[in-house]
Write a protein that holds these residues in place. Structure first.
Motif, PDB file in Angstrom:
ATOM      1  N   ARG A  48      -8.014   5.276  11.090  1.00 58.66           N
ATOM      2  CA  ARG A  48      -6.906   6.048  10.522  1.00 58.66           C
ATOM      3  C   ARG A  48      -5.917   5.093   9.836  1.00 58.66           C
ATOM      4  O   ARG A  48      -5.469   5.354   8.715  1.00 58.66           O
ATOM      5  CB  ARG A  48      -6.216   6.833  11.635  1.00 58.66           C
ATOM      6  N   GLU A  49      -5.616   3.977  10.493  1.00 61.23           N
ATOM      7  CA  GLU A  49      -4.691   3.000   9.910  1.00 61.23           C
ATOM      8  C   GLU A  49      -5.238   2.474   8.580  1.00 61.23           C
ATOM      9  O   GLU A  49      -4.519   2.388   7.595  1.00 61.23           O
ATOM     10  CB  GLU A  49      -4.493   1.808  10.860  1.00 61.23           C
ATOM     11  N   ASP A 101       7.832   8.083  13.068  1.00 58.79           N
ATOM     12  CA  ASP A 101       7.096   8.713  11.977  1.00 58.79           C
ATOM     13  C   ASP A 101       5.895   7.810  11.723  1.00 58.79           C
ATOM     14  O   ASP A 101       5.961   6.616  11.963  1.00 58.79           O
ATOM     15  CB  ASP A 101       8.068   8.766  10.785  1.00 58.79           C
ATOM     16  N   PRO A 102       4.784   8.357  11.262  1.00 57.77           N
ATOM     17  CA  PRO A 102       3.615   7.490  11.076  1.00 57.77           C
ATOM     18  C   PRO A 102       3.828   6.408  10.017  1.00 57.77           C
ATOM     19  O   PRO A 102       3.140   5.399  10.024  1.00 57.77           O
ATOM     20  CB  PRO A 102       2.524   8.463  10.626  1.00 57.77           C
ATOM     21  N   PHE A 106       5.750   2.655  11.629  1.00 59.04           N
ATOM     22  CA  PHE A 106       4.456   2.320  12.215  1.00 59.04           C
ATOM     23  C   PHE A 106       3.394   1.869  11.219  1.00 59.04           C
ATOM     24  O   PHE A 106       2.256   1.633  11.608  1.00 59.04           O
ATOM     25  CB  PHE A 106       3.945   3.481  13.070  1.00 59.04           C
ATOM     26  N   ARG A 107       3.735   1.695   9.941  1.00 54.37           N
ATOM     27  CA  ARG A 107       2.781   1.048   9.028  1.00 54.37           C
ATOM     28  C   ARG A 107       2.764  -0.455   9.283  1.00 54.37           C
ATOM     29  O   ARG A 107       1.931  -1.164   8.732  1.00 54.37           O
ATOM     30  CB  ARG A 107       3.147   1.289   7.562  1.00 54.37           C
ATOM     31  N   GLY A 121       2.278  16.564  13.684  1.00 61.97           N
ATOM     32  CA  GLY A 121       1.779  15.241  13.360  1.00 61.97           C
ATOM     33  C   GLY A 121       2.781  14.318  12.712  1.00 61.97           C
ATOM     34  O   GLY A 121       2.685  13.104  12.843  1.00 61.97           O
ATOM     35  N   ALA A 122       3.785  14.870  12.019  1.00 63.82           N
ATOM     36  CA  ALA A 122       4.706  14.025  11.281  1.00 63.82           C
ATOM     37  C   ALA A 122       5.490  13.108  12.207  1.00 63.82           C
ATOM     38  O   ALA A 122       6.038  12.118  11.784  1.00 63.82           O
ATOM     39  CB  ALA A 122       5.658  14.873  10.460  1.00 63.82           C
ATOM     40  N   TRP A 182       0.461   4.939  18.310  1.00 63.08           N
ATOM     41  CA  TRP A 182       0.589   3.488  18.482  1.00 63.08           C
ATOM     42  C   TRP A 182       0.420   3.105  19.957  1.00 63.08           C
ATOM     43  O   TRP A 182      -0.276   2.147  20.297  1.00 63.08           O
ATOM     44  CB  TRP A 182       1.956   3.040  17.967  1.00 63.08           C
ATOM     45  N   LEU A 183       1.047   3.919  20.848  1.00 64.08           N
ATOM     46  CA  LEU A 183       0.931   3.642  22.283  1.00 64.08           C
ATOM     47  C   LEU A 183      -0.511   3.811  22.756  1.00 64.08           C
ATOM     48  O   LEU A 183      -1.014   3.003  23.537  1.00 64.08           O
ATOM     49  CB  LEU A 183       1.827   4.601  23.070  1.00 64.08           C
ATOM     50  N   SER A 207       4.158  11.708  15.037  1.00 64.57           N
ATOM     51  CA  SER A 207       3.182  11.232  16.009  1.00 64.57           C
ATOM     52  C   SER A 207       3.035   9.718  16.003  1.00 64.57           C
ATOM     53  O   SER A 207       2.159   9.195  16.680  1.00 64.57           O
ATOM     54  CB  SER A 207       1.835  11.883  15.742  1.00 64.57           C
ATOM     55  N   GLY A 208       3.862   9.022  15.255  1.00 65.98           N
ATOM     56  CA  GLY A 208       3.692   7.579  15.129  1.00 65.98           C
ATOM     57  C   GLY A 208       3.659   6.857  16.463  1.00 65.98           C
ATOM     58  O   GLY A 208       2.752   6.066  16.744  1.00 65.98           O
ATOM     59  N   LEU A 209       4.642   7.135  17.320  1.00 65.46           N
ATOM     60  CA  LEU A 209       4.757   6.409  18.584  1.00 65.46           C
ATOM     61  C   LEU A 209       3.582   6.685  19.514  1.00 65.46           C
ATOM     62  O   LEU A 209       3.001   5.763  20.085  1.00 65.46           O
ATOM     63  CB  LEU A 209       6.068   6.783  19.290  1.00 65.46           C
ATOM     64  N   MET A 235      -5.009   5.169   5.937  1.00 60.95           N
ATOM     65  CA  MET A 235      -3.644   5.439   5.462  1.00 60.95           C
ATOM     66  C   MET A 235      -3.219   4.403   4.432  1.00 60.95           C
ATOM     67  O   MET A 235      -2.381   4.675   3.578  1.00 60.95           O
ATOM     68  CB  MET A 235      -2.658   5.447   6.644  1.00 60.95           C
ATOM     69  N   ASP A 236      -3.800   3.200   4.510  1.00 63.91           N
ATOM     70  CA  ASP A 236      -3.486   2.170   3.520  1.00 63.91           C
ATOM     71  C   ASP A 236      -4.354   2.288   2.275  1.00 63.91           C
ATOM     72  O   ASP A 236      -3.865   2.182   1.167  1.00 63.91           O
ATOM     73  CB  ASP A 236      -3.676   0.775   4.129  1.00 63.91           C
ATOM     74  N   TYR A 237      -5.651   2.508   2.474  1.00 60.65           N
ATOM     75  CA  TYR A 237      -6.574   2.363   1.349  1.00 60.65           C
ATOM     76  C   TYR A 237      -7.072   3.660   0.731  1.00 60.65           C
ATOM     77  O   TYR A 237      -7.458   3.670  -0.423  1.00 60.65           O
ATOM     78  CB  TYR A 237      -7.777   1.502   1.757  1.00 60.65           C
ATOM     79  N   TRP A 297       0.826  -1.224   0.000  1.00 67.13           N
ATOM     80  CA  TRP A 297       0.000   0.000   0.000  1.00 67.13           C
ATOM     81  C   TRP A 297       0.850   1.260   0.000  1.00 67.13           C
ATOM     82  O   TRP A 297       0.486   2.248  -0.619  1.00 67.13           O
ATOM     83  CB  TRP A 297      -0.958   0.028   1.182  1.00 67.13           C
ATOM     84  N   GLN A 301      -5.861   6.740  -0.561  1.00 69.95           N
ATOM     85  CA  GLN A 301      -4.595   7.408  -0.882  1.00 69.95           C
ATOM     86  C   GLN A 301      -4.793   8.863  -1.306  1.00 69.95           C
ATOM     87  O   GLN A 301      -3.836   9.619  -1.397  1.00 69.95           O
ATOM     88  CB  GLN A 301      -3.856   6.627  -1.976  1.00 69.95           C
ATOM     89  N   ARG A 328      -9.142  11.613   2.282  1.00 68.27           N
ATOM     90  CA  ARG A 328      -8.746  11.048   3.570  1.00 68.27           C
ATOM     91  C   ARG A 328      -8.946  12.044   4.708  1.00 68.27           C
ATOM     92  O   ARG A 328      -9.458  11.694   5.770  1.00 68.27           O
ATOM     93  CB  ARG A 328      -7.287  10.607   3.515  1.00 68.27           C
TER      94      ARG A 328
END
Lengths: 231, 113
Positions: free
Chosen positions: B74-75, A192-193, A197-198, B6-7, B14-15, B9-11, B78-80, A157, B82, B87
């Motif tokens: 959101r996950e 990073d998102p 984390f993908r 936001g760039a 996820w947490l 914000s992954g951790l 982010m995949d589907y 993806w 685009q 989004r």
């Protein structure tokens, strides 16, 4: 034996197609690569990469009957016929079974796959204890064949932004190395998102790794490092 | 180099997903009891939610569910999804929906008498 092989020559073919082959070939004790070489005797145009033919160089990653494998260490015996051989998924096809690995290598380069140590160079080598060295087991063995990354739906993806299991495993290999001093910078890059984390723990990478490595576990260790430093 | 925003914000996200999941797991036995063997009368049901701690625990569980659901959506997007022009409004709409549900749940809990 019957084979169905993905063919595409951008100079002559408008579209890729599956070509059927039938050759007299005894599969006993033979690998998929042996069959490909035999097919090349019949059809010189058939193109694929191979080098060491013993699962060390990682150049003959292909998709056989829907699974990403190294052709040279995959038993031919027991495969359902026609044996369907396609290039690794999601990467651009250069010709037949040869894919463009540039995106894969870009991600590999992005994780700086080398020791970063600013101390003056010691007279001899930088020593590690046996325990420190053991941390790298299951990480250093990666041969960059691309079987895991191209089997990962998250990579399918977002191939340009998600680093993929292989590059992340390499990143863990240097993050967990006692001699490396760039841990923080490496973790900054991964926080990073997309880059890390993908990964949703789908574990296709574990399923497909021809070396029996576990990229999902390596990714888990990176996440643990990120949590450790943030809380 | 770390940047605010936001760039990076992954951790955190996820947490949050992990923590909200853990909270829901903790609350599952109680909810299972509530739905399978809980009181069958309205007055008894209401009485269960009279203490402040019960209201707060219930509201926290609703919050965990909504946070978890929003991160999951959101996950998926982010995949589907685009196309960013699609989004972003979708994520925003789901966020507003979650906030509405949260307010609604709070209103219900505190209106029990």
């Amino acid at each position: 034996m019957r084979f169905s092989i993905y063919r595409y020559n951008p100079e002559t073919d408008e579209k890729p197609f599956m070509q059927a082959y039938e050759i007299d070939f005894d599969p006993r004790g033979k690998k998929v690569l042996d069959a490909l070489l035999a097919l090349k005797e019949v059809d010189e145009g058939l193109s694929f990469r191979r080098s060491c033919r013993e699962g060390v160089c990682g150049s003959d990653g292909v998709n056989v009957n829907g699974r990403n494998v190294l052709a040279c260490i995959t038993d031919l015996e027991g495969l359902k016929e026609p044996v369907t051989i396609r290039p690794l998924p999601r990467l651009a096809v250069i010709r037949d079974l040869i894919v463009d690995m540039e995106q894969f290598y870009q991600h590999y380069r992005a994780v700086k796959p080398y020791l970063i140590n600013l101390d003056p160079e010691p007279e001899n080598e930088r020593l590690q204890t046996a325990t420190e060295r053991a941390m790298l087991d299951g990480l250093w063995e990666c041969i960059l064949c691309g079987c895991c990354t191209t089997s990962c739906p998250s990579f399918w993806w977002n191939p340009d932004r998600f680093l993929g299991p292989s590059a992340l495993l390499q990143s863990a290999r240097f993050l967990l190395d006692s001699r490396d001093q760039a841990t923080d910078a490496r973790l900054d890059f991964l926080e990073d998102p997309y880059r890390l984390f993908r990964c949703h723990g789908i574990m296709s990478c574990v399923e497909s790794c021809p070396k029996g490595l576990n990229p999902t576990a390596a990714i888990g260790r990176i996440k643990q490092l990120l949590v450790d430093r943030s809380l | 180099m770390r940047h605010p925003g936001g760039a990076r914000s992954g951790l955190t996200i996820w947490l949050l997903q992990r923590v909200s999941a853990a909270w829901m797991v903790l609350m599952t036995p109680f909810m299972a009891w509530l739905f399978l063997a809980g009181p069958s009368e309205y007055s008894a049901w209401v009485a269960l939610f009279q203490p402040l701690y019960a209201k707060l625990l219930a509201l926290l569980t609703v919050a965990a569910l909504l946070v978890h659901a929003w991160i999951g959506l959101r996950e998926v997007m982010m995949d589907y999804v685009q196309i960013m022009a699609l989004r972003l409004p979708l994520l925003f709409a789901f966020l507003m929906g979650a906030l509405l549900c949260f307010g609604w749940a709070a209103h219900i809990l505190w209106s029990l008498a």
